[in-house]
Design a protein around this motif. Sequence first.
Motif, PDB file in Angstrom:
ATOM      1  N   ASN A  23       0.812  -1.207   0.000  1.00  0.00           N
ATOM      2  CA  ASN A  23       0.000   0.000   0.000  1.00  0.00           C
ATOM      3  C   ASN A  23       0.853   1.268   0.000  1.00  0.00           C
ATOM      4  N   CYS A  24       1.935   1.265   0.790  1.00  0.00           N
ATOM      5  CA  CYS A  24       2.817   2.435   0.816  1.00  0.00           C
ATOM      6  C   CYS A  24       3.538   2.604  -0.518  1.00  0.00           C
ATOM      7  N   THR A  25       4.008   1.499  -1.077  1.00  0.00           N
ATOM      8  CA  THR A  25       4.708   1.558  -2.364  1.00  0.00           C
ATOM      9  C   THR A  25       3.802   2.099  -3.458  1.00  0.00           C
ATOM     10  N   LYS A  26       2.572   1.592  -3.514  1.00  0.00           N
ATOM     11  CA  LYS A  26       1.638   2.048  -4.541  1.00  0.00           C
ATOM     12  C   LYS A  26       1.214   3.496  -4.308  1.00  0.00           C
ATOM     13  N   ALA A  27       1.122   3.907  -3.034  1.00  0.00           N
ATOM     14  CA  ALA A  27       0.770   5.294  -2.742  1.00  0.00           C
ATOM     15  C   ALA A  27       1.842   6.244  -3.272  1.00  0.00           C
ATOM     16  N   ARG A  28       3.100   5.883  -3.094  1.00  0.00           N
ATOM     17  CA  ARG A  28       4.186   6.722  -3.620  1.00  0.00           C
ATOM     18  C   ARG A  28       4.127   6.785  -5.137  1.00  0.00           C
ATOM     19  N   GLU A  29       3.766   5.674  -5.759  1.00  0.00           N
ATOM     20  CA  GLU A  29       3.673   5.645  -7.217  1.00  0.00           C
ATOM     21  C   GLU A  29       2.483   6.461  -7.716  1.00  0.00           C
ATOM     22  N   GLU A  30       1.343   6.327  -7.023  1.00  0.00           N
ATOM     23  CA  GLU A  30       0.132   7.026  -7.440  1.00  0.00           C
ATOM     24  C   GLU A  30       0.185   8.504  -7.091  1.00  0.00           C
ATOM     25  N   GLY A  31       0.792   8.831  -5.941  1.00  0.00           N
ATOM     26  CA  GLY A  31       0.918  10.213  -5.524  1.00  0.00           C
ATOM     27  C   GLY A  31      -0.419  10.889  -5.321  1.00  0.00           C
ATOM     28  N   LYS A  32      -0.431  12.220  -5.429  1.00  0.00           N
ATOM     29  CA  LYS A  32      -1.627  13.047  -5.346  1.00  0.00           C
ATOM     30  C   LYS A  32      -2.516  12.646  -4.173  1.00  0.00           C
ATOM     31  N   LYS A  33      -3.728  12.181  -4.419  1.00  0.00           N
ATOM     32  CA  LYS A  33      -4.695  11.917  -3.352  1.00  0.00           C
ATOM     33  C   LYS A  33      -4.294  10.743  -2.462  1.00  0.00           C
ATOM     34  N   SER A  34      -3.322   9.947  -2.888  1.00  0.00           N
ATOM     35  CA  SER A  34      -2.878   8.820  -2.071  1.00  0.00           C
ATOM     36  C   SER A  34      -1.826   9.218  -1.042  1.00  0.00           C
TER      37      SER A  34
END
Length: 273
Positions: A23-34
């Motif tokens: 979840n943290c890895t994907k949040a960094r990739e998605e950025g913005k609202k994540s």
Amino acid sequence: MEILFLGTAASEGFPNPFCSCENCTKAREEGKKSIRLRSSVLVDEELLIDFGPDIVSSTNRFGKNLSNIKHILITHGHSDHLFLKNFEYRNPIFSGTFENLYHCDLIVPDKLGTVIKEKIELPKVSLMSVEPYKTLHLNGYVIHTLKANHTSEYGETPLNYIIERNGIKLLYAVDSGKVLPETLEFIKNNIHYLDIVILDATMGFNKKYEFHMGYEEVLETRKILQNEGITDSNTKYIATHFSHLHNPVHSVLEEIYLKDNIITAYDGLKIKK
């Protein structure tokens, strides 16, 4: 009433800077609202709920000046909701316009008031220690204190709040497990109807915990409130306070909650009613 979400994460932020989970890895990739800071909301640019360690970052991120704050409501003493150093930044040693600041009401749960007095000076602040199920009338706001289903830092009774202004009623039930029976009874007997409901969604989809809610508890709480006639199809429901350990990135969360007509909060979200 206008509500700005300054932060929508649980205690460790989302992503956690010391975590490389999916979840943290994907949040960094998605950025913005994540990318989520610790939880806080600003109401009408003059009432703040919770005053945690990210308040400088969040207000600068969204171009907000807290000089006009007249009321600060603290839910409980956990450090992601109350960072005492913040109060020093209001004081003359740091604020070059201290003389222009509004005299601010600081509303905190019972025993927390004594702790704050011992730890920090509060010029131009009226500190009010309150118990659950009290009603305060402050500068056009009616504020009702509710007992939250949560743990404490200093032996205080954690609070949720209902805020009324201009006929709009907002329930802020963050950092709380399921609504307590006595809290539900107070809402039924004294509030009757809610226009906006903001609920804790910390535990997401894969773990149960008595003192926080997740997706299933959010849905269950809405059902209870609707069955009691306290909310209806016109009520806005918003989920917030997400932990990276139990929640996916924003795009996935939004898709899930949207199916149930619930808004997924993100840092910078504005709600008007």
